[in-house]
Structures are given as structure tokens and as C-alpha cells.
Enzyme design. Sequence first.
Site, PDB file in Angstrom:
ATOM      1  N   SER A  43       0.797  -1.227   0.000  1.00 47.18           N
ATOM      2  CA  SER A  43       0.000   0.000   0.000  1.00 47.18           C
ATOM      3  C   SER A  43       0.833   1.282   0.000  1.00 47.18           C
ATOM      4  CB  SER A  43      -0.954   0.021   1.196  1.00 47.18           C
ATOM      5  OG  SER A  43      -0.246   0.174   2.407  1.00 47.18           O
ATOM      6  N   LYS A 111       1.006   4.762   6.828  1.00 44.45           N
ATOM      7  CA  LYS A 111       0.497   5.566   5.721  1.00 44.45           C
ATOM      8  C   LYS A 111       1.161   6.940   5.759  1.00 44.45           C
ATOM      9  CE  LYS A 111      -2.768   2.427   4.807  1.00 44.45           C
ATOM     10  NZ  LYS A 111      -2.722   1.580   3.593  1.00 44.45           N
TER      11      LYS A 111
END
Length: 268
Positions: A43, A111
Site C-alpha cells: 500500500s 500511511k
Amino acid sequence: MASKTKSSGGGLGELIKTIVYALLLAGLIRTIIFQPFWIPTGSMKPTLLIGDFLFVNKFAYGYSAYSCPGYRDFNLCAFAEGSDKRLLESMPERGDVVVFRHPVSGQDYIKRLIGLPGDTIEVRNGQVILNGETVSQELAAPFVEIKELQGPARSLPQCTENVGLGGRCEKEQFVETLPNGVAHATLSFGTTTGDNSGPFTVPDRQFFFMGDNRDNSLDSRFARPRGVGFVPMENLIGRADRVIFSSAGKSILFFWTWRSDRFFKAIE
């Protein structure tokens, strides 16, 4: 003979003390300063690859109930439990790559921080609109990797074109520059639901995160429990600054699969 026995016993005692002190020091460092983190998914490509191993700087934002190991079973940071305040608190900056605890699942995620408290974020046709201004995004050379099973999960990368195993897997790559000047690469392999989302207004003491691999990231664009939603300040664990080493194989123990170009690589 008596002298030798005494010396042997003393040597063993010193060895045991050394091991105990080393374990205590390692535990202290892990609790207060750094926490190891291994990248299991794609991701955050191309910034972070599956198999990257890094240490998270826990001092960067101060300490909350989520900052200590063993939170679920024995909370070493019980002083902060039930509070959104942090000991030695410092606010994160836009563009930081952050490890945080998912507010529902309790899993650790990594993230990039895009939205600060009070910001309004939209995503239109894959471009981020921050407080009404389109974030700069420039097309770069394609990101290329081999389509093969990756990491212990044996996941396959997603490609712009349909290619078979062993084929050349390409994705569009962009350089995105945030308003504070932080520039980083992002990837896209097509149009997905996350390419058009929002607007989202970030609440006080919460944050909006996105993965750099924009079409393969469950992040703040998606509501919980499936996605991340807004992340409270108390859930932040620390900032990722540098990759220590990286393994392209099924296990980090397979040293022959380590990526030589990623030793101590700075995270941008």
C-alpha cells in the site's frame, strides 16, 4: 582448584548479568525510543516495498497508551489510557510517513499524513484537492516490477496491463508535492473508487492518511471498519524515517534475497 571454581562461577554470573542488562536495555529502547516495523503489503509502494524492515521513531510525537509494546495484554503506558493527550506531545507534519494503531481492528498501519486537523480533502480523478487547492502532481517514469508472488502473504502486484507471472508489471508514477514542499512518489494502475471521494473535513486532534500506492490502499478515504477513517492523535505510534534493510523473499531471514540498494535508505 578453589580459585578456579570461584573464577568460573564469577564469569557465569557476569555473563548472566550482561544478558539481563542487554535485554532490559533492548526493552527500554523498544518501549521509549524505537519500535521495529516490517512492511507486509504494497500500500505504500514505491516509497516502501513489501519486505522493508524499519524502526519507527516513537519520540517524534510523544507517548500515548498505544506507544508501548504489549498494549492489549499489559499496558506499560497506563498513565495515558483513556486520554487523547500525549506525554511530550509534538504535532506531526504533513507528508510524514506514520505508523498508527487502527481505531477498530487494533492492527498497526503505516500511511502518509495528508490532512491535518481542520483541513478539507477531496480526491477527484486521482488528484488530491487540499483546502480547495489542487495538490501538484507531475507524471514521472513508470514504476516497473516483476509480476511475482511477494512476501510471506505471497500477494501479487497489480498492473496497468494484464500480464502473466514473470511479466513486466507497470504502473503510472507521479511526483506529488504537498503545500509544505514535501515531494513524494505515488502510483496508479487505473480508476478505482478511491479516485473520486470526499470532501472530508478533518476533526480536531485527528488526521487524514493515504497510501502512496493510491489504487491499492485502504486508508482515510474509506470509512471504518473496512477503511481507516480519521485517525485520533492518541493512536499515532511514531514516524518512519529510514529503511534499515529489505528482503524481497518469503522471509526476512533469507538474506540472499535482501535488496542491497535499500540498506539505511531514507524515507521521503
